[in-house]
Design a protein around this motif. Sequence first.
Motif, PDB file in Angstrom:
ATOM      1  N   PRO A   1       0.793  -1.244   0.000  1.00 13.05           N
ATOM      2  CA  PRO A   1       0.000   0.000   0.000  1.00 13.05           C
ATOM      3  C   PRO A   1       0.815   1.280   0.000  1.00 13.05           C
ATOM      4  O   PRO A   1       0.320   2.329  -0.422  1.00 13.05           O
ATOM      5  CB  PRO A   1      -0.831  -0.126   1.287  1.00 13.05           C
ATOM      6  CG  PRO A   1      -0.957  -1.590   1.510  1.00 13.05           C
ATOM      7  CD  PRO A   1       0.359  -2.163   1.075  1.00 13.05           C
TER       8      PRO A   1
ATOM      9  N   TYR B   1       0.868   3.355  -3.126  1.00 16.64           N
ATOM     10  CA  TYR B   1      -0.267   4.198  -3.496  1.00 16.64           C
ATOM     11  C   TYR B   1      -0.093   5.648  -3.045  1.00 16.64           C
ATOM     12  O   TYR B   1      -0.897   6.513  -3.391  1.00 16.64           O
ATOM     13  CB  TYR B   1      -1.569   3.638  -2.903  1.00 16.64           C
ATOM     14  CG  TYR B   1      -1.970   2.295  -3.479  1.00 16.64           C
ATOM     15  CD1 TYR B   1      -1.944   2.073  -4.849  1.00 16.64           C
ATOM     16  CD2 TYR B   1      -2.377   1.251  -2.653  1.00 16.64           C
ATOM     17  CE1 TYR B   1      -2.302   0.850  -5.376  1.00 16.64           C
ATOM     18  CE2 TYR B   1      -2.746   0.018  -3.179  1.00 16.64           C
ATOM     19  CZ  TYR B   1      -2.701  -0.178  -4.548  1.00 16.64           C
ATOM     20  OH  TYR B   1      -3.073  -1.394  -5.077  1.00 16.64           O
TER      21      TYR B   1
ATOM     22  N   PHE C   1      -3.631   6.508   1.444  1.00 17.58           N
ATOM     23  CA  PHE C   1      -3.666   5.279   0.656  1.00 17.58           C
ATOM     24  C   PHE C   1      -4.802   5.303  -0.364  1.00 17.58           C
ATOM     25  O   PHE C   1      -4.874   4.453  -1.236  1.00 17.58           O
ATOM     26  CB  PHE C   1      -3.809   4.065   1.567  1.00 17.58           C
ATOM     27  CG  PHE C   1      -2.672   3.919   2.536  1.00 17.58           C
ATOM     28  CD1 PHE C   1      -1.379   3.697   2.091  1.00 17.58           C
ATOM     29  CD2 PHE C   1      -2.888   4.035   3.904  1.00 17.58           C
ATOM     30  CE1 PHE C   1      -0.321   3.575   2.983  1.00 17.58           C
ATOM     31  CE2 PHE C   1      -1.848   3.909   4.808  1.00 17.58           C
ATOM     32  CZ  PHE C   1      -0.565   3.684   4.343  1.00 17.58           C
TER      33      PHE C   1
ATOM     34  N   ASN D   1      -5.876   6.652   7.086  1.00 17.47           N
ATOM     35  CA  ASN D   1      -6.029   7.540   5.933  1.00 17.47           C
ATOM     36  C   ASN D   1      -6.328   8.972   6.351  1.00 17.47           C
ATOM     37  O   ASN D   1      -5.837   9.917   5.736  1.00 17.47           O
ATOM     38  CB  ASN D   1      -7.134   7.008   5.023  1.00 17.47           C
ATOM     39  CG  ASN D   1      -6.686   5.810   4.208  1.00 17.47           C
ATOM     40  OD1 ASN D   1      -5.979   5.943   3.225  1.00 17.47           O
ATOM     41  ND2 ASN D   1      -7.084   4.616   4.630  1.00 17.47           N
TER      42      ASN D   1
ATOM     43  N   GLU E   1      -3.726  -4.975   6.527  1.00 20.34           N
ATOM     44  CA  GLU E   1      -3.775  -3.692   5.827  1.00 20.34           C
ATOM     45  C   GLU E   1      -3.313  -2.591   6.788  1.00 20.34           C
ATOM     46  O   GLU E   1      -3.250  -2.794   8.010  1.00 20.34           O
ATOM     47  CB  GLU E   1      -5.186  -3.436   5.300  1.00 20.34           C
ATOM     48  CG  GLU E   1      -5.625  -4.471   4.268  1.00 20.34           C
ATOM     49  CD  GLU E   1      -6.714  -3.964   3.341  1.00 20.34           C
ATOM     50  OE1 GLU E   1      -6.858  -2.728   3.198  1.00 20.34           O
ATOM     51  OE2 GLU E   1      -7.432  -4.799   2.742  1.00 20.34           O
TER      52      GLU E   1
END
Length: 540
Positions: free
Chosen positions: A314, A317, A387, A399, A471
């Motif tokens: 991730p 990104y 992300f 985030n 994640e």
Amino acid sequence: MQKLFTYLLLSSVICTAMLSLADTAVAEETSSTSATSNQLVAVDPEENTEETQQAAMAQVTSVSQLSDVQTTDWAFQALQSLVERYGCIAGYPNGTYRGNRALTRYEFAAGLNACLDRVNELIATGTADLVTKQDLATLQRLQETFAAELATLRGRVDALEGKTAELEANQFSTTTKLNGEAVIAVGGVISGDTVHGNKVNRNFVLGNRVRLNLDTSFTGKDLLRTRLQATNLDFFSNTATFTPEGDFRFAFPGGNRNNVGIDALLYQFPLGDKTTVTLEANAGAIDDFTNTVNPYIDGDGGSGALSQFGTRNPIYYLVNGAGLGIKHEFSGNLELSLGYLSNSANDPRPGSGLFSGAYGAIAQLTVKPSDKITVGLTYINAYNNSFFANGSGGSTNANDILQASESNSYGIQASFQPSSKFIIGGWAGYTNAQVLTGVRGNADIWNYALTLSFPDLGKKGNIAGIIVGMEPKVTAVSTSLRTAGVDRDPNTSYHIEGFYQYKLSDNISITPGIIWITAPDHNDRNDSIVNGALRTTFTF
């Protein structure tokens, strides 16, 4: 003699076209069958490449009923002498004819044309004195004897040249190739009832993503890619699970209602033998100039993993938009990638632009100790990028923190292929975010994954994959942030994904898969979510 020279010069029109056939015919000397189907290539002498030869193939009329040229015939022996004297036909280590079987008359005619071409070359370079009168007389006699075969072959060449000219006149472009990908997918939430107190939408959807790439090359070594994209698939986090985890890679934030627009726009060109420069004008992504070290699984949504998280680490990104990427290969085992991409490069307002707005910058060293092992060491500096920037994943908390921060991310990616049928890989990513607005402070964000891929499982071209990992999760925050109500994620959510990509044909594949998210948003109060999808991909 003048007549013979004139005839030889005129014959050069078809000699180049016959060279490919001559090599093929002689190279088949070990075949047990002399009556084979022969092919003739019409080739422009200035564009005599392997690609143009293969593209211009045309079937020649069968010659199985014609009498072969036997090894004892005078013509066979005469041509053999010419080949060995002038090196007319390439392909044998010692340059000799090495004929040990009979030739069809068309095979023989092809060899004759090769010798005509060689003699023409000697004449054109002013070395005609190397050609003896006896050899010229032999060539003249051979041409007269095989006039019918030479005329037939020349007619075939003329016909192919006419067809080639017609195709060139009606082709799309001499510099641009069109290729595309269409994804049609059925997906939805199979299991899970509530997330953050909201009822999960369990409806299944049917949608698509279509990409058309116009790949242009001006020098043969550069690439101008203009990608047109249309989609009607939205991220599932917006409508189904209320968390960014488990989203499909082939979805698009907000969709675009199948309106066609320019997606990726880039120009790649070499800078020396080992350096490639990539200018990203729109929708640039890390994989345009960096190895994500996730073979077979990173298919950017059209193949491989179904999810954003399963596709690549991730932290990648965090770099997207417009800017510059550079890749330098020190050797076949060591590569350096550098890049800077801005999210708002085309916006002149304060706080935006190429250098004042959100951005991501990357430096990665990719090491290949052997053909079976690849390791990527990555550093990324980003500003106000989450992300969500070019994907989706991680907790809502992670985030939100990144969208108001300058962050430094460190990643290690690795893959090991012990056999052609199995690859084990994975990554670990750490992000330190420094909040710059409101209450300032630091936060630590971690993610990791283990990947297993099985190429050619059950059939050549198939791919099976398994991704298990965590994640992005906020694991620690500074006291100042905790006082302001920003805390670490309370629990740990695991991402478990499996898919099987079955190749129906060279252009069609179908991929069923499941994504299981335990404790979504790293919160045990949320029901586990299982997303399912059936993706069909068409490439052309």
